[in-house]
Design a protein around this motif. Structure first.
Motif, mmCIF file in Angstrom:
data_model
loop_
_atom_site.group_PDB
_atom_site.id
_atom_site.type_symbol
_atom_site.label_atom_id
_atom_site.label_comp_id
_atom_site.label_asym_id
_atom_site.label_seq_id
_atom_site.Cartn_x
_atom_site.Cartn_y
_atom_site.Cartn_z
ATOM 1 N N ARG A 10 74.509 32.979 3.462
ATOM 2 C CA ARG A 10 75.244 31.724 3.404
ATOM 3 C C ARG A 10 75.576 31.412 1.945
ATOM 4 N NH1 ARG A 10 74.958 28.012 7.692
ATOM 5 N NH2 ARG A 10 74.925 29.180 9.646
ATOM 6 N N ARG A 29 80.265 31.119 14.043
ATOM 7 C CA ARG A 29 79.249 30.725 15.017
ATOM 8 C C ARG A 29 79.567 31.317 16.376
ATOM 9 N NH1 ARG A 29 79.277 24.568 15.527
ATOM 10 N NH2 ARG A 29 81.517 24.933 15.389
ATOM 11 N N THR A 30 78.543 31.498 17.196
ATOM 12 C CA THR A 30 78.732 31.955 18.572
ATOM 13 C C THR A 30 78.888 30.726 19.461
ATOM 14 O OG1 THR A 30 77.349 33.894 18.125
ATOM 15 C CG2 THR A 30 77.796 33.374 20.427
ATOM 16 N N ARG A 52 75.208 43.546 9.047
ATOM 17 C CA ARG A 52 74.310 43.083 7.995
ATOM 18 C C ARG A 52 73.651 41.766 8.362
ATOM 19 N NH1 ARG A 52 77.637 43.910 2.411
ATOM 20 N NH2 ARG A 52 78.362 46.029 2.761
ATOM 21 N N PRO A 53 72.518 41.462 7.735
ATOM 22 C CA PRO A 53 71.942 40.125 7.920
ATOM 23 C C PRO A 53 72.894 39.081 7.334
ATOM 24 C CG PRO A 53 70.364 41.648 6.901
ATOM 25 C CD PRO A 53 71.688 42.323 6.888
ATOM 26 N N GLU A 54 72.970 37.937 7.953
ATOM 27 C CA GLU A 54 73.894 36.899 7.496
ATOM 28 C C GLU A 54 73.438 36.308 6.166
ATOM 29 O OE1 GLU A 54 75.890 32.694 9.047
ATOM 30 O OE2 GLU A 54 74.184 33.584 10.111
ATOM 31 N N LYS A 90 80.558 38.193 10.586
ATOM 32 C CA LYS A 90 79.672 37.827 9.477
ATOM 33 C C LYS A 90 79.484 38.993 8.510
ATOM 34 C CE LYS A 90 77.085 34.328 12.083
ATOM 35 N NZ LYS A 90 75.797 33.976 12.721
ATOM 36 N N SER A 91 79.448 40.212 9.039
ATOM 37 C CA SER A 91 79.320 41.388 8.174
ATOM 38 C C SER A 91 80.634 41.665 7.449
ATOM 39 C CB SER A 91 78.909 42.605 9.004
ATOM 40 O OG SER A 91 77.650 42.411 9.613
ATOM 41 N N GLU A 100 82.353 30.158 7.665
ATOM 42 C CA GLU A 100 81.210 30.066 8.573
ATOM 43 C C GLU A 100 81.623 30.553 9.960
ATOM 44 O OE1 GLU A 100 79.421 26.205 8.691
ATOM 45 O OE2 GLU A 100 79.577 25.928 6.517
ATOM 46 N N GLN A 143 81.207 39.496 4.377
ATOM 47 C CA GLN A 143 80.402 39.936 3.235
ATOM 48 C C GLN A 143 81.073 41.104 2.522
ATOM 49 O OE1 GLN A 143 76.096 40.332 3.840
ATOM 50 N NE2 GLN A 143 76.330 39.215 5.768
ATOM 51 N N SER A 171 78.730 38.645 15.038
ATOM 52 C CA SER A 171 77.899 39.421 14.122
ATOM 53 C C SER A 171 78.767 40.322 13.242
ATOM 54 C CB SER A 171 76.894 40.256 14.910
ATOM 55 O OG SER A 171 76.093 41.030 14.047
#
Length: 395
Positions: free
Chosen positions: A294, A302-303, A290-292, A270-271, A300, A274, A267
């Motif tokens: 694309r 991933r967990t 932040r919200p992801e 991903k933030s 990209e 951005q 998470s």
């Protein structure tokens, strides 16, 4: 021409030298070694180096270089430096670091005090004041004494250059941004190749790869101490920043991937990407998760645990790079747990056939647990941590 020292991790001096030589502008590399690269440039060149160098941790101005076998010579040498050409009235000074090696001058505290007094005396005389104001911003000085030769340096960076501005949420055992960039260049990764990090943590390796792929200067979104000094030139700084912003290109196809078993780390990654994307556009990003989003030019994340890592869709038959910073036993848990992970990594060849593997770890026995001798191994530093960079041409 102004003489500047770029500080960097041990083992990446050649990478930083090459970076400097490739910068547009007026540069001449003088020497490199022992975690520093000495070069000459001008004021626009300093701004460009501060913003564009990926692997340097800090830039320092060489204010003075002189022999000194005793404290009288040290005092006179420091006082002879034209401090008033760089440090404005009203600014204090601080001797932040002193090192002495194979020299008659010993006693770090005494060298520190003598340097401060000599520089302060000169500034007070020039500005006709009784003492320096030490309550506000202070210019940071460093003194290195090697074989009775004194190098007096003035910091131009402020915050270390690895603080790009995109990582506001730290994951566990973070890799320095400058170290991550160094790994990419040492491994000879190029944007045309796919890149995967199965221990991405807060995303540093993948994000530095994206900045490189976008031709985005990593320091576009931050300020530097140089801007507070007398030779500062706001128009030149703005022009250099515009020049570097004009080189950023998001339209290239990039295939950069990261995964981690920890949900929170992914998470954060991903933030962070951005924020890096916004910095590369010249924007000021905020902090927080932040919200992801694309976009085709973003890595990209991933967990996924390392044992479940698979070749990303569409890459069958292609060669790529796995560049990663697996868990360190000393920092994230027991050494035995880290060694178990190293053994499990040997199975990645089944999912990533013929991909190159590059691993940084502090474990000198990584090869024995991985089960194969590396094609090359370099000793590097990641901050204060001594590490090893293992490279395997193909899994």
């Amino acid at each position: 021409m102004i003489t500047v020292i770029a500080l960097c991790g041990l083992g990446v001096e050649k990478v930083v030298s090459n970076e400097i030589r490739k910068l547009s502008g007026n540069y001449r590399v003088l020497e490199s070694g022992f975690g520093r690269v000495r070069f000459e440039t001008d004021i626009p060149g300093i701004y460009r180096a501060l913003m564009a160098l990926r692997c340097a941790d800090r830039l320092l101005l060489e204010m003075g270089l002189f022999p000194a076998a005793d404290f009288d010579a040290l005092f006179e040498g420091v006082k002879a430096i034209p401090w008033e050409a760089w440090i404005p009235a009203g600014m204090g000074i601080r001797v932040a670091k002193v090192r002495s090696n194979r020299s008659k001058l010993q006693g770090i505290t005494t060298i520190q005090a003598m340097t401060h007094k000599a520089a302060a005396d000169r500034l007070c005389e020039k500005y006709r004041q009784a003492r320096l104001d030490e309550t506000g911003f202070q210019a940071e000085l460093r003194v290195y004494v090697e074989k009775d030769q004194v190098s007096v340096l003035l910091d131009l960076s402020g915050e270390p250059l690895f603080k790009r501005g995109y990582r506001t949420e730290g994951g566990a055992a973070p890799l320095r941004e400058t170290t991550a960039a160094s790994l990419l260049l040492l491994a000879n990764w190029r944007r045309k190749f796919p890149l995967y990090d199965p221990f991405c943590g807060s995303g540093t390796i993948a994000i530095e790869a994206a900045l490189y792929a976008w031709d985005a200067a990593p320091g576009l979104g931050r300020r530097f101490t140089l801007s507070d000094l007398i030779p500062a030139d706001a128009k030149t700084e703005a022009a250099v920043r515009e020049e570097l912003l004009g080189k950023v290109n998001f339209e290239r196809t990039i295939r950069i991937y990261g995964s981690d078993s920890d949900v929170r780390s992914v998470s954060i990654a991903k933030s962070n990407i951005q924020r890096a994307y916004e910095l590369a556009q010249g924007k000021s990003p905020g902090a927080g998760i932040r919200p992801e989003i694309r976009l085709p030019w973003l890595p990209e994340f991933r967990t996924v645990p390392m044992k479940a890592a698979r070749l990303p869709e569409g890459l069958t038959g292609e060669r790529g790079f796995i560049i990663t910073n697996p868990p360190y036993g000393k920092r994230l848990g027991e050494v035995a747990e880290a060694e178990t992970i190293y053994r499990e990594m040997s199975d990645m060849g089944k999912q990533f056939p013929l991909w190159k593997l590059a691993v940084i770890t502090d474990h000198p026995g990584f090869e024995s647990h991985f089960g194969r001798k590396a094609d090359s191994c370099r000793e590097l530093t990641n901050g204060a941590l001594d590490s090893y960079f293992y490279e395997y041409t193909a899994l």
